[in-house]
Design a protein around this motif. Structure first.
Motif, PDB file in Angstrom:
ATOM      1  N   ILE A  98       0.841  -1.208   0.000  1.00 43.75           N
ATOM      2  CA  ILE A  98       0.000   0.000   0.000  1.00 43.75           C
ATOM      3  C   ILE A  98       0.869   1.248   0.000  1.00 43.75           C
ATOM      4  O   ILE A  98       0.575   2.220  -0.705  1.00 43.75           O
ATOM      5  N   ASN A  99       1.953   1.250   0.770  1.00 46.19           N
ATOM      6  CA  ASN A  99       2.876   2.389   0.774  1.00 46.19           C
ATOM      7  C   ASN A  99       3.502   2.582  -0.602  1.00 46.19           C
ATOM      8  O   ASN A  99       3.664   3.710  -1.069  1.00 46.19           O
ATOM      9  N   GLU A 100       3.852   1.477  -1.256  1.00 42.21           N
ATOM     10  CA  GLU A 100       4.423   1.554  -2.597  1.00 42.21           C
ATOM     11  C   GLU A 100       3.398   2.111  -3.586  1.00 42.21           C
ATOM     12  O   GLU A 100       3.725   2.960  -4.413  1.00 42.21           O
ATOM     13  N   VAL A 101       2.162   1.651  -3.500  1.00 45.27           N
ATOM     14  CA  VAL A 101       1.097   2.163  -4.371  1.00 45.27           C
ATOM     15  C   VAL A 101       0.913   3.658  -4.156  1.00 45.27           C
ATOM     16  O   VAL A 101       0.790   4.423  -5.118  1.00 45.27           O
ATOM     17  N   ALA A 102       0.912   4.090  -2.902  1.00 41.90           N
ATOM     18  CA  ALA A 102       0.744   5.519  -2.597  1.00 41.90           C
ATOM     19  C   ALA A 102       1.882   6.334  -3.208  1.00 41.90           C
ATOM     20  O   ALA A 102       1.653   7.414  -3.762  1.00 41.90           O
ATOM     21  N   THR A 103       3.099   5.816  -3.134  1.00 41.44           N
ATOM     22  CA  THR A 103       4.254   6.520  -3.703  1.00 41.44           C
ATOM     23  C   THR A 103       4.154   6.581  -5.216  1.00 41.44           C
ATOM     24  O   THR A 103       4.318   7.644  -5.819  1.00 41.44           O
ATOM     25  N   ILE A 104       3.884   5.445  -5.858  1.00 39.11           N
ATOM     26  CA  ILE A 104       3.799   5.396  -7.318  1.00 39.11           C
ATOM     27  C   ILE A 104       2.678   6.295  -7.822  1.00 39.11           C
ATOM     28  O   ILE A 104       2.813   6.963  -8.847  1.00 39.11           O
ATOM     29  N   SER A 105       1.567   6.350  -7.111  1.00 41.80           N
ATOM     30  CA  SER A 105       0.416   7.138  -7.573  1.00 41.80           C
ATOM     31  C   SER A 105       0.690   8.636  -7.554  1.00 41.80           C
ATOM     32  O   SER A 105      -0.026   9.397  -8.189  1.00 41.80           O
ATOM     33  N   ARG A 106       1.728   9.067  -6.851  1.00 42.87           N
ATOM     34  CA  ARG A 106       2.071  10.488  -6.816  1.00 42.87           C
ATOM     35  C   ARG A 106       3.018  10.891  -7.939  1.00 42.87           C
ATOM     36  O   ARG A 106       3.415  12.048  -8.017  1.00 42.87           O
ATOM     37  N   THR A 107       3.370   9.959  -8.827  1.00 46.11           N
ATOM     38  CA  THR A 107       4.252  10.298  -9.937  1.00 46.11           C
ATOM     39  C   THR A 107       3.434  10.758 -11.131  1.00 46.11           C
ATOM     40  O   THR A 107       2.321  10.277 -11.363  1.00 46.11           O
ATOM     41  N   SER A 108       3.992  11.696 -11.882  1.00 48.11           N
ATOM     42  CA  SER A 108       3.341  12.177 -13.091  1.00 48.11           C
ATOM     43  C   SER A 108       4.418  12.733 -14.018  1.00 48.11           C
ATOM     44  O   SER A 108       4.963  13.815 -13.782  1.00 48.11           O
ATOM     45  N   HIS A 109       4.730  11.964 -15.052  1.00 43.12           N
ATOM     46  CA  HIS A 109       5.761  12.371 -16.003  1.00 43.12           C
ATOM     47  C   HIS A 109       5.467  11.691 -17.334  1.00 43.12           C
ATOM     48  O   HIS A 109       4.975  10.562 -17.364  1.00 43.12           O
ATOM     49  N   VAL A 110       5.777  12.351 -18.419  1.00 38.04           N
ATOM     50  CA  VAL A 110       5.508  11.822 -19.754  1.00 38.04           C
ATOM     51  C   VAL A 110       6.231  10.498 -20.001  1.00 38.04           C
ATOM     52  O   VAL A 110       5.757   9.679 -20.780  1.00 38.04           O
ATOM     53  N   ASN A 111       7.348  10.250 -19.323  1.00 41.56           N
ATOM     54  CA  ASN A 111       8.108   9.020 -19.533  1.00 41.56           C
ATOM     55  C   ASN A 111       7.921   7.988 -18.422  1.00 41.56           C
ATOM     56  O   ASN A 111       8.726   7.073 -18.287  1.00 41.56           O
ATOM     57  N   VAL A 112       6.869   8.136 -17.632  1.00 36.51           N
ATOM     58  CA  VAL A 112       6.562   7.163 -16.587  1.00 36.51           C
ATOM     59  C   VAL A 112       5.112   6.717 -16.773  1.00 36.51           C
ATOM     60  O   VAL A 112       4.210   7.546 -16.892  1.00 36.51           O
ATOM     61  N   VAL A 113       4.892   5.404 -16.825  1.00 37.67           N
ATOM     62  CA  VAL A 113       3.549   4.865 -17.030  1.00 37.67           C
ATOM     63  C   VAL A 113       2.653   5.251 -15.857  1.00 37.67           C
ATOM     64  O   VAL A 113       3.059   5.200 -14.699  1.00 37.67           O
ATOM     65  N   THR A 114       1.414   5.610 -16.161  1.00 40.83           N
ATOM     66  CA  THR A 114       0.452   6.000 -15.141  1.00 40.83           C
ATOM     67  C   THR A 114      -0.156   4.779 -14.471  1.00 40.83           C
ATOM     68  O   THR A 114      -0.631   3.859 -15.145  1.00 40.83           O
ATOM     69  N   LEU A 115      -0.126   4.774 -13.152  1.00 44.20           N
ATOM     70  CA  LEU A 115      -0.767   3.721 -12.379  1.00 44.20           C
ATOM     71  C   LEU A 115      -2.260   4.046 -12.313  1.00 44.20           C
ATOM     72  O   LEU A 115      -2.653   5.113 -11.842  1.00 44.20           O
ATOM     73  N   HIS A 120      14.392  10.167  -9.738  1.00 39.69           N
ATOM     74  CA  HIS A 120      15.474  10.404  -8.774  1.00 39.69           C
ATOM     75  C   HIS A 120      15.482  11.825  -8.245  1.00 39.69           C
ATOM     76  O   HIS A 120      15.869  12.054  -7.101  1.00 39.69           O
ATOM     77  N   ARG A 121      15.074  12.790  -9.076  1.00 36.04           N
ATOM     78  CA  ARG A 121      15.198  14.194  -8.667  1.00 36.04           C
ATOM     79  C   ARG A 121      13.943  15.043  -8.806  1.00 36.04           C
ATOM     80  O   ARG A 121      13.812  16.048  -8.137  1.00 36.04           O
ATOM     81  N   GLY A 122      13.044  14.666  -9.704  1.00 42.96           N
ATOM     82  CA  GLY A 122      11.969  15.564 -10.072  1.00 42.96           C
ATOM     83  C   GLY A 122      10.669  15.436  -9.314  1.00 42.96           C
ATOM     84  O   GLY A 122       9.952  16.414  -9.154  1.00 42.96           O
ATOM     85  N   CYS A 123      10.319  14.250  -8.864  1.00 41.95           N
ATOM     86  CA  CYS A 123       9.030  14.109  -8.188  1.00 41.95           C
ATOM     87  C   CYS A 123       9.172  14.434  -6.701  1.00 41.95           C
ATOM     88  O   CYS A 123      10.273  14.521  -6.174  1.00 41.95           O
ATOM     89  N   ASN A 124       8.035  14.629  -6.052  1.00 39.03           N
ATOM     90  CA  ASN A 124       8.020  15.038  -4.642  1.00 39.03           C
ATOM     91  C   ASN A 124       8.775  14.073  -3.741  1.00 39.03           C
ATOM     92  O   ASN A 124       9.427  14.478  -2.799  1.00 39.03           O
ATOM     93  N   ILE A 125       8.635  12.790  -4.013  1.00 39.55           N
ATOM     94  CA  ILE A 125       9.327  11.756  -3.248  1.00 39.55           C
ATOM     95  C   ILE A 125      10.337  11.106  -4.180  1.00 39.55           C
ATOM     96  O   ILE A 125       9.961  10.622  -5.247  1.00 39.55           O
ATOM     97  N   ARG A 126      11.591  11.119  -3.817  1.00 43.80           N
ATOM     98  CA  ARG A 126      12.608  10.496  -4.661  1.00 43.80           C
ATOM     99  C   ARG A 126      12.430   8.987  -4.653  1.00 43.80           C
ATOM    100  O   ARG A 126      12.328   8.366  -3.615  1.00 43.80           O
ATOM    101  N   ILE A 127      12.405   8.440  -5.852  1.00 48.76           N
ATOM    102  CA  ILE A 127      12.229   7.006  -6.016  1.00 48.76           C
ATOM    103  C   ILE A 127      13.492   6.455  -6.658  1.00 48.76           C
ATOM    104  O   ILE A 127      13.863   6.862  -7.759  1.00 48.76           O
ATOM    105  N   PHE A 128      14.147   5.558  -5.970  1.00 45.32           N
ATOM    106  CA  PHE A 128      15.313   4.889  -6.511  1.00 45.32           C
ATOM    107  C   PHE A 128      14.890   3.475  -6.869  1.00 45.32           C
ATOM    108  O   PHE A 128      14.593   2.668  -5.996  1.00 45.32           O
ATOM    109  N   HIS A 129      14.844   3.229  -8.166  1.00 42.95           N
ATOM    110  CA  HIS A 129      14.349   1.947  -8.653  1.00 42.95           C
ATOM    111  C   HIS A 129      15.546   1.079  -9.013  1.00 42.95           C
ATOM    112  O   HIS A 129      16.356   1.450  -9.835  1.00 42.95           O
ATOM    113  N   PHE A 130      15.642  -0.085  -8.401  1.00 45.07           N
ATOM    114  CA  PHE A 130      16.802  -0.941  -8.591  1.00 45.07           C
ATOM    115  C   PHE A 130      16.517  -2.127  -9.509  1.00 45.07           C
ATOM    116  O   PHE A 130      17.283  -3.074  -9.548  1.00 45.07           O
ATOM    117  N   ASP A 131      15.435  -2.075 -10.256  1.00 43.89           N
ATOM    118  CA  ASP A 131      15.077  -3.188 -11.130  1.00 43.89           C
ATOM    119  C   ASP A 131      14.858  -2.681 -12.550  1.00 43.89           C
ATOM    120  O   ASP A 131      13.854  -2.975 -13.182  1.00 43.89           O
TER     121      ASP A 131
END
Length: 118
Positions: free
Chosen positions: A13-30, A87-98
């Motif tokens: 649920i925490n991961e879903v909440a984080t992903i749902s706050r992303t919005s960028h042309v090069n990131v798929v929308t959840l 890594h730098r642009g969204c409100n919460i930095r997301i470091f994706h290791f996969d």
């Protein structure tokens, strides 16, 4: 569907909440998710050309078109822009290791969208 089913779902649920706050042309929308027992599913917008691995590894060579050097270059730029945003642009930095071709999705115009999934 996510294969790992550890914990009681709070981390998911925490991961879903984080992903749902992303919005960028090069990131798929959840679009949504499902958490039922140990079953965890993330629902993303449909990308008609599937993942980049289909074009790199050519699972179905006669049905998979070749990508030009220019298109591969544009995809590479899109990957860099999407990761820079995470890594730098969204409100919460997301470091994706996969990061792998399976997580790079292409729309009908072969424009890149990076898929964030746990």
């Amino acid at each position: 569907m996510l294969h790992q089913s550890k914990g009681n779902g709070d981390e998911f649920i925490n991961e879903v909440a984080t992903i749902s706050r992303t919005s960028h042309v090069n990131v798929v929308t959840l679009l949504g998710f499902c958490l039922e027992g140990h079953k965890k599913v993330l629902i993303y917008e449909f990308m008609s050309n599937g993942s980049l691995d289909n074009f790199i590894f050519k699972k179905e060579p006669r049905y998979t078109p070749l990508l030009s050097c220019e298109k591969l270059y544009q995809i590479s730029i899109g990957i860099a822009r999407g990761l820079e945003y995470l890594h730098r642009g969204c409100n919460i930095r997301i470091f994706h290791f996969d990061i792998k071709p399976h997580n790079i999705l292409l729309d009908e115009n072969f424009c890149l969208r990076y898929q964030i999934s746990g």
